[in-house]
Design an enzyme around this catalytic site. Structure first.
Site, PDB file in Angstrom:
ATOM      1  N   HIS A  82      20.745  -8.836  67.832  1.00  9.99           N
ATOM      2  CA  HIS A  82      20.511  -7.533  67.203  1.00  9.99           C
ATOM      3  C   HIS A  82      19.766  -6.621  68.179  1.00  9.99           C
ATOM      4  CE1 HIS A  82      19.484  -4.421  64.489  1.00  9.99           C
ATOM      5  NE2 HIS A  82      18.622  -5.038  63.697  1.00  9.99           N
ATOM      6  N   CYS A 134      17.204   0.890  63.279  1.00 11.06           N
ATOM      7  CA  CYS A 134      18.315  -0.040  63.488  1.00 11.06           C
ATOM      8  C   CYS A 134      19.684   0.594  63.220  1.00 11.06           C
ATOM      9  CB  CYS A 134      18.146  -1.272  62.605  1.00 11.06           C
ATOM     10  SG  CYS A 134      16.696  -2.265  63.001  1.00 11.06           S
TER      11      CYS A 134
END
Length: 374
Positions: A328, A83
């Site tokens: 996201h 991420c």
């Protein structure tokens, strides 16, 4: 790091996986922002660096660079820090420029919609086994991200009520920012889509309180106070601060500090905390000096635990909403944070110092500290 200046910052809209951007590949998403940033730079970059987690391989940054129409002579590198990949790519790009490179386009891209299926090879003549993600850590420490976030919230005393209230506020802020046109200058339309898909008007803490725990019996993390699974891309243009652009007074963000750090893989969500401390130390700043703060909101409980650990009032962060509302897109999310810093500090002139930070699977975090130069 003061030798690197971010002078362009763009992102695609963020779509929910399987919906508005479902037919747009990672290379096409990345190519759109690489092209836009290169145009904003007004010159051919010396390098392209993009983060990516779940794409088809084959060096997505290179394919995106060629899709953008950059000359074949421009090299490209794909970064995987899960991420944190997009922010790590920007950190790497800034260090390349500070070390004497020419302009760099850096950022990240993710298309969860078009991510290939992956299989472990068969054992003892059995069938191949499909898996949703690669391991983040050795099997004994490879905790599911949702479970890890729930445990972190419990251990740090972050209540369900705080999580739901924070998630509702994220959506409200994103809806208001969109209505005011605050995203317009940063968004590059792609696939016929020109606006973020996920933010919901009228989403209250009371409505979110109806959701059941998603990952653990009796837990506090729900689908309502967690981010979505999303598609999107973001990139910035980084030039030497002493180049003709910087010397001419071109507005931008001077990179003052950047860092990545590791924590226990079983609690990956807290990983941005040591990275923030290291980046602030390199920049010679404290939390109280910051005007704009952008943390990736993977889970409300996780990001609130990070604010608490760093002594940050959540009301000071993610002024236009964060990943809980916007989404996201894993490999791109860290770069989205920097685009948001650029809009607030440069386009809108909201202050001088900014911080972007994101945690990553496997127990890591990356942070970037910048100063507005106008």
């Amino acid at each position: 790091m003061t030798g690197a200046l971010i002078v362009a910052a763009r992102r695609t809209p963020i779509g929910t996986a399987g919906r508005s951007l479902a037919g747009v590949t990672a290379a096409e998403l990345g190519g759109a922002v690489v092209r836009a940033v290169a145009d904003d730079l007004g010159e051919v970059p010396a390098e392209v660096v993009l983060g990516n987690c779940m794409g088809p391989g084959g060096n997505v940054a290179r394919v995106a660079s060629l899709t953008a129409g950059l000359p074949v002579e421009v090299p490209a590198l794909t970064v995987d820090r899960q991420c944190a990949s997009g922010l790590a790519a920007i950190e790497l790009g800034a260090r390349l420029v500070s070390g004497g490179s020419g302009p760099v386009v850096a950022g990240g891209v993710e298309s969860a919609s078009t991510a290939p299926w992956r299989f472990w090879p068969p054992e003892a003549g059995g069938p191949p086994v499909r898996y949703e993600r690669a391991p983040f850590a050795p099997a004994s420490d490879d905790v599911d991200m949702g479970v890890a976030a729930d445990l972190l919230a419990q251990e740090r005393g972050v209540t369900r009520e705080r999580q739901d209230a924070y998630a509702a506020e994220s959506h409200a802020r994103a809806v208001l920012a969109a209505a005011r046109g605050e995203f317009d200058a940063e968004i590059v339309a792609v696939g016929g889509v020109a606006a973020d898909e996920r933010p919901r008007a009228g989403l209250t803490a009371e409505r979110l309180a109806r959701f059941r725990a998603a990952f653990r019996e009796g837990g506090t993390v729900t689908i309502g106070n967690s981010c979505g699974v999303n598609d999107g891309a973001a990139a910035v243009g980084i030039v030497p601060a002493g180049s003709r652009e910087g010397a001419a007074g071109r507005p931008g963000l001077r990179v003052l500090g950047a860092a990545s750090a590791g924590v226990a893989p079983g609690r990956p969500g807290i990983g941005l905390v040591p990275a923030v401390k290291l980046a602030l130390a390199e920049a010679g700043l404290a939390v109280g000096d910051l005007d704009v703060i952008e943390f990736n909101e993977a889970f409300a409980g996780q990001v609130l635990a990070c604010y608490d650990a760093l002594g940050i009032d959540p009301g000071r962060a993610c002024a236009g909403g964060g990943a809980l509302a916007l989404g996201h897109p894993w490999g791109a999310s860290g770069a989205v944070l920097v685009v948001r810093l650029f809009t607030q500090l440069v386009r809108q002139g909201r202050g001088r110092y900014g911080l972007a930070a994101i945690a990553a699977g496997g127990g890591q975090g990356t942070a970037l500290v910048v100063e507005a130069c106008r």
